[in-house]
Design an enzyme around this catalytic site. Structure first.
Site, PDB file in Angstrom:
ATOM      1  N   LYS A   1      11.698  60.312  73.177  1.00  0.00           N
ATOM      2  CA  LYS A   1      11.529  58.859  73.222  1.00  0.00           C
ATOM      3  C   LYS A   1      10.281  58.482  72.447  1.00  0.00           C
ATOM      4  O   LYS A   1       9.153  58.689  72.892  1.00  0.00           O
ATOM      5  CB  LYS A   1      11.403  58.360  74.665  1.00  0.00           C
ATOM      6  CG  LYS A   1      11.636  56.864  74.700  1.00  0.00           C
ATOM      7  CD  LYS A   1      10.729  56.048  75.552  1.00  0.00           C
ATOM      8  CE  LYS A   1       9.380  55.614  75.201  1.00  0.00           C
ATOM      9  NZ  LYS A   1       9.191  54.622  74.156  1.00  0.00           N
TER      10      LYS A   1
ATOM     11  N   GLY B   1      -0.337  59.431  75.067  1.00  0.00           N
ATOM     12  CA  GLY B   1      -0.489  57.979  75.157  1.00  0.00           C
ATOM     13  C   GLY B   1      -1.727  57.646  75.952  1.00  0.00           C
ATOM     14  O   GLY B   1      -2.668  58.453  76.019  1.00  0.00           O
ATOM     15  N   SER B   2      -1.732  56.488  76.580  1.00  0.00           N
ATOM     16  CA  SER B   2      -2.959  56.045  77.250  1.00  0.00           C
ATOM     17  C   SER B   2      -3.155  56.778  78.578  1.00  0.00           C
ATOM     18  O   SER B   2      -2.201  57.260  79.200  1.00  0.00           O
ATOM     19  CB  SER B   2      -2.890  54.542  77.489  1.00  0.00           C
ATOM     20  OG  SER B   2      -1.841  54.270  78.378  1.00  0.00           O
TER      21      SER B   2
ATOM     22  N   GLY C   1      -0.447  57.876  81.479  1.00  0.00           N
ATOM     23  CA  GLY C   1      -0.427  59.312  81.804  1.00  0.00           C
ATOM     24  C   GLY C   1      -0.664  59.557  83.291  1.00  0.00           C
ATOM     25  O   GLY C   1      -0.063  60.458  83.884  1.00  0.00           O
TER      26      GLY C   1
ATOM     27  N   GLU D   1      -1.707  64.232  76.910  1.00  0.00           N
ATOM     28  CA  GLU D   1      -2.761  64.020  75.912  1.00  0.00           C
ATOM     29  C   GLU D   1      -3.061  62.533  75.918  1.00  0.00           C
ATOM     30  O   GLU D   1      -2.189  61.736  75.567  1.00  0.00           O
ATOM     31  CB  GLU D   1      -2.284  64.458  74.516  1.00  0.00           C
ATOM     32  CG  GLU D   1      -2.164  65.952  74.336  1.00  0.00           C
ATOM     33  CD  GLU D   1      -3.491  66.684  74.435  1.00  0.00           C
ATOM     34  OE1 GLU D   1      -4.542  66.055  74.266  1.00  0.00           O
ATOM     35  OE2 GLU D   1      -3.456  67.896  74.703  1.00  0.00           O
TER      36      GLU D   1
ATOM     37  N   CYS E   1      -6.556  58.859  68.299  1.00  0.00           N
ATOM     38  CA  CYS E   1      -7.093  59.314  69.585  1.00  0.00           C
ATOM     39  C   CYS E   1      -8.465  59.942  69.375  1.00  0.00           C
ATOM     40  O   CYS E   1      -9.299  59.940  70.270  1.00  0.00           O
ATOM     41  CB  CYS E   1      -6.142  60.290  70.238  1.00  0.00           C
ATOM     42  SG  CYS E   1      -5.555  61.519  69.087  1.00  0.00           S
TER      43      CYS E   1
ATOM     44  N   GLU F   1     -12.280  52.858  76.167  1.00  0.00           N
ATOM     45  CA  GLU F   1     -11.524  53.037  74.917  1.00  0.00           C
ATOM     46  C   GLU F   1     -11.012  51.661  74.457  1.00  0.00           C
ATOM     47  O   GLU F   1     -10.296  50.983  75.189  1.00  0.00           O
ATOM     48  CB  GLU F   1     -10.337  53.975  75.130  1.00  0.00           C
ATOM     49  CG  GLU F   1      -9.609  54.275  73.825  1.00  0.00           C
ATOM     50  CD  GLU F   1      -8.361  55.142  73.988  1.00  0.00           C
ATOM     51  OE1 GLU F   1      -7.538  54.852  74.868  1.00  0.00           O
ATOM     52  OE2 GLU F   1      -8.214  56.106  73.212  1.00  0.00           O
TER      53      GLU F   1
HETATM   54  P1  NAD Z   1       1.069  54.043  75.687  1.00  0.00           P
HETATM   55  O1  NAD Z   1       0.594  54.798  76.890  1.00  0.00           O
HETATM   56  O2  NAD Z   1       1.197  52.581  75.791  1.00  0.00           O
HETATM   57  O3  NAD Z   1       2.520  54.560  75.251  1.00  0.00           O
HETATM   58  C1  NAD Z   1       2.783  55.888  74.899  1.00  0.00           C
HETATM   59  C2  NAD Z   1       4.257  56.168  75.120  1.00  0.00           C
HETATM   60  O4  NAD Z   1       4.535  56.122  76.518  1.00  0.00           O
HETATM   61  C3  NAD Z   1       5.191  55.157  74.456  1.00  0.00           C
HETATM   62  O5  NAD Z   1       6.337  55.809  73.975  1.00  0.00           O
HETATM   63  C4  NAD Z   1       5.558  54.251  75.622  1.00  0.00           C
HETATM   64  O6  NAD Z   1       6.797  53.602  75.463  1.00  0.00           O
HETATM   65  C5  NAD Z   1       5.614  55.253  76.774  1.00  0.00           C
HETATM   66  N1  NAD Z   1       5.443  54.677  78.110  1.00  0.00           N
HETATM   67  C6  NAD Z   1       4.786  53.552  78.463  1.00  0.00           C
HETATM   68  N2  NAD Z   1       4.875  53.359  79.801  1.00  0.00           N
HETATM   69  C7  NAD Z   1       5.587  54.397  80.296  1.00  0.00           C
HETATM   70  C8  NAD Z   1       6.006  54.763  81.609  1.00  0.00           C
HETATM   71  N3  NAD Z   1       5.713  54.026  82.681  1.00  0.00           N
HETATM   72  N4  NAD Z   1       6.708  55.904  81.765  1.00  0.00           N
HETATM   73  C9  NAD Z   1       7.001  56.682  80.708  1.00  0.00           C
HETATM   74  N5  NAD Z   1       6.661  56.372  79.445  1.00  0.00           N
HETATM   75  C10 NAD Z   1       5.943  55.249  79.237  1.00  0.00           C
HETATM   76  O7  NAD Z   1       0.128  54.464  74.482  1.00  0.00           O
HETATM   77  P2  NAD Z   1       0.090  53.886  72.977  1.00  0.00           P
HETATM   78  O8  NAD Z   1      -0.489  52.522  72.997  1.00  0.00           O
HETATM   79  O9  NAD Z   1       1.398  54.091  72.312  1.00  0.00           O
HETATM   80  O10 NAD Z   1      -0.946  54.897  72.309  1.00  0.00           O
HETATM   81  C11 NAD Z   1      -2.326  54.723  72.373  1.00  0.00           C
HETATM   82  C12 NAD Z   1      -2.958  55.662  73.372  1.00  0.00           C
HETATM   83  O11 NAD Z   1      -2.559  56.990  73.098  1.00  0.00           O
HETATM   84  C13 NAD Z   1      -4.473  55.660  73.297  1.00  0.00           C
HETATM   85  O12 NAD Z   1      -5.004  55.674  74.592  1.00  0.00           O
HETATM   86  C14 NAD Z   1      -4.788  56.977  72.584  1.00  0.00           C
HETATM   87  O13 NAD Z   1      -6.058  57.505  72.835  1.00  0.00           O
HETATM   88  C15 NAD Z   1      -3.700  57.840  73.091  1.00  0.00           C
HETATM   89  N6  NAD Z   1      -3.473  58.985  72.203  1.00  0.00           N
HETATM   90  C16 NAD Z   1      -3.933  60.202  72.602  1.00  0.00           C
HETATM   91  C17 NAD Z   1      -3.762  61.314  71.791  1.00  0.00           C
HETATM   92  C18 NAD Z   1      -4.257  62.666  72.218  1.00  0.00           C
HETATM   93  O14 NAD Z   1      -3.804  63.656  71.663  1.00  0.00           O
HETATM   94  N7  NAD Z   1      -5.159  62.763  73.171  1.00  0.00           N
HETATM   95  C19 NAD Z   1      -3.117  61.181  70.556  1.00  0.00           C
HETATM   96  C20 NAD Z   1      -2.668  59.907  70.172  1.00  0.00           C
HETATM   97  C21 NAD Z   1      -2.842  58.823  71.015  1.00  0.00           C
END
Ligand code: NAD
Length: 493
Positions: free
Chosen positions: A174, A227-228, A232, A249, A283, A383
């Site tokens: 996804k 993601g965030s 997570g 991550e 990130c 962040e």
């Molecule tokens: P996000 O958490 O909004 O979304 C990430 C993914 O999770 C998307 O596909 C989203 O649709 C999905 N998602 C959202 N809510 C969900 C839920 N309740 N259940 C399951 N899936 C869900 O993050 P974003 O805005 O796409 O990305 C930015 C964040 O990602 C920043 O915090 C950044 O630091 C982090 N990031 C971390 C790394 C790393 O390796 N540490 C790498 C890239 C980005």
């Protein structure tokens, strides 16, 4: 309007929900790129059924043969690199130079994975008993659920998917809802490379609909999420209840430290690239600059001068240095931090959404620098995920270490120094998953483990050799050829 589909069981299919969402160009939000499935729990169930069959087929395919498929994936990605990079820039916004890098990371990951198919090592060790053989090998686990963010639309999916596949698992993918086009191209390439039906399934949609249904589905034992930290944490709670294997991550608040003995020109180039590359949406982006007081004022002046020369614009135009933010929510979030910043610190450049030069039609934000940022303040610890740099002044390296370590995240850090003691102390004392000496906080290499400590991660790593442990299960095997009942050594001592 072009309508795209999910990929389930080897077929491109419409979502069961019948609903679609629009994907827009963040540099010109009036431009709709296409419509992608807004799938639901039923689509996830269908993908699980397909992935179950795919897994049965794929787990019996020899690992070197699985690796060969990934080599073809790498070849096809190389042939289509420029096309994919343009697609990625159009939907994600970052400049072409960077999406080319994003795709190259995927290519490197494919070739690394291809050879790893010949190296999925186990251990052979001596048994405690005579005429007994003891060894371990790595076996596939099952269906893996991969949930990825918007900022590296190619690299991050490949970091998860390719090792999962080489280890013999099937995949339900996804992608971030802001970057569905790049994901569709990736899956198209996997299909063309000969991944059998059901082994890779793509379900587009929103996080709280598709992502959440994947996390909750009892037949997906492995979830890998980037993601965030907030998302997570919620995923971690659900996976914990269901005893799922989970790799997280998450967020970062990465710092670059500059000491007076460092190469200051190099440090200036490093922080500009680290803070404003990808519009601060990596990130590993540099969001704090920790400056020794002896060089502080002069360094900030030079930094402001350089930041003001950065060219904002559409990432598809070669002259652009900084593209737009991903969407309106991101632009509003960065905007809100301007108020926080003006209460807490001194704005030295930027701070606004530019309106001139045709920029009003995109989610652009000026490269922004706050000085006099206090350790522990919101600007210093939260962040923001945009082109916003917080400068913190310190008296010595001990204070720099303390400031670096006092945030809840721990992804990457950088120090600019020519002193060997400072360098090694940085490697040892900075509480991050990755530390760079004389290089910016960004720049991971595909064959090394990648990840962070504290609230950035949960102990797993992507990339390199470690991720193969995550996507496989250890099986321990004892073969007794003594012809007698041999009790374990503990029963004989
Ligand atoms: P996000 O958490 O909004 O979304 C990430 C993914 O999770 C998307 O596909 C989203 O649709 C999905 N998602 C959202 N809510 C969900 C839920 N309740 N259940 C399951 N899936 C869900 O993050 P974003 O805005 O796409 O990305 C930015 C964040 O990602 C920043 O915090 C950044 O630091 C982090 N990031 C971390 C790394 C790393 O390796 N540490 C790498 C890239 C980005």
């Amino acid at each position: 309007m072009m309508q795209y589909r999910n990929f389930i069981g080897g077929e491109w299919v419409e979502p069961r929900t019948g609903n679609y969402f629009e994907n827009r160009n963040p540099a010109k939000f009036a431009e709709v790129i296409g419509e992608w499935p807004r799938s639901g729990a039923e689509d996830v169930k269908e993908a699980v059924r397909a992935a179950r069959d795919g897994f049965e087929r794929w787990r019996r395919t020899p690992a070197p043969e699985r690796g060969d498929v990934l080599r073809r994936v790498g070849d096809l990605m190389s042939e289509r690199k420029e096309e994919i990079s343009r697609v990625a820039t159009r939907e994600m916004g970052k400049v072409l130079l960077e999406t080319r890098g994003d795709v190259q990371e995927g290519i490197d990951t494919a070739y690394y994975a291809a050879t790893e198919g010949r190296r999925l090592f186990g251990h052979t060790v001596p048994s405690e008993l005579r005429n007994k053989w003891a060894m371990s090998y790595r076996r596939p686990i099952g269906i893996t659920g991969l949930i990825t963010p918007f900022n590296f639309p190619m690299a991050i999916p490949t970091w998860k998917m390719f090792p999962a596949l080489v280890c013999g698992n099937s995949v339900i993918f996804k992608p971030g809802e802001d970057v569905p086009h790049t994901a569709s191209l990736l899956v198209e390439i996997l299909e063309e490379a000969g991944v059998p039906a059901g082994v890779v399934n793509l379900v587009h949609g929103l996080g709280d609909e598709v992502g959440s249904a994947m996390v909750r589905h009892p037949e997906i034992p492995v979830i890998s999420f980037t993601g965030s930290t907030e998302t997570g944490r919620e995923i971690g709670r659900i996976c914990g209840e269901q005893h799922k294997r989970l790799s997280l991550e998450m967020g970062g608040k990465n710092a670059q430290i500059v000491m007076p003995d460092g190469d200051l020109d190099l440090a200036l180039d490093g922080v500009l690239w680290g803070a404003f590359g990808t519009t601060g949406q990596r990130c590993t982006a540099t969001s704090r600059l920790i400056l020794h007081e002896d060089i502080h004022d002069d360094f900030v002046d030079r930094l402001v001068e350089r930041a003001e020369k950065l060219v904002l614009g559409d990432g598809l135009i070669e002259e652009t240095d900084v593209g737009p933010l991903i969407n309106s929510a991101a632009a509003e979030k960065v905007d809100r931090y301007m108020k926080v910043g003006s209460d807490e610190a001194t704005l030295v450049t930027g701070g606004e959404r530019p309106k001139g030069n045709g920029l009003a039609g995109g989610y652009f934000f000026q490269p922004t620098i706050f000085a006099d940022v206090k350790p522990g303040s919101r600007l210093a610890t939260e962040e923001i995920f945009g082109p916003v740099l917080s400068v913190i002044k310190v008296a010595d390296f001990d204070e720099a270490i303390r400031v670096n370590n006092e945030v809840r995240y721990g992804l990457s850090s950088a120090v600019y120094t020519r002193d060997v003691q400072t360098s090694f102390r940085a490697l040892q004392e900075l509480d991050n998953g990755i530390t760079y000496v004389n290089a910016p906080t960004i720049g991971a290499e595909a064959h090394l483990p990648f990840g962070g400590v504290k609230e950035t991660g949960n102990g797993h790593r992507e990339g390199g050799w470690e991720v193969y442990e995550f996507y496989s299960e250890t099986k321990v095997c004892y073969l007794d050829y003594s012809g007698a009942l041999q009790r374990a050594q503990i029963d004989n001592y």
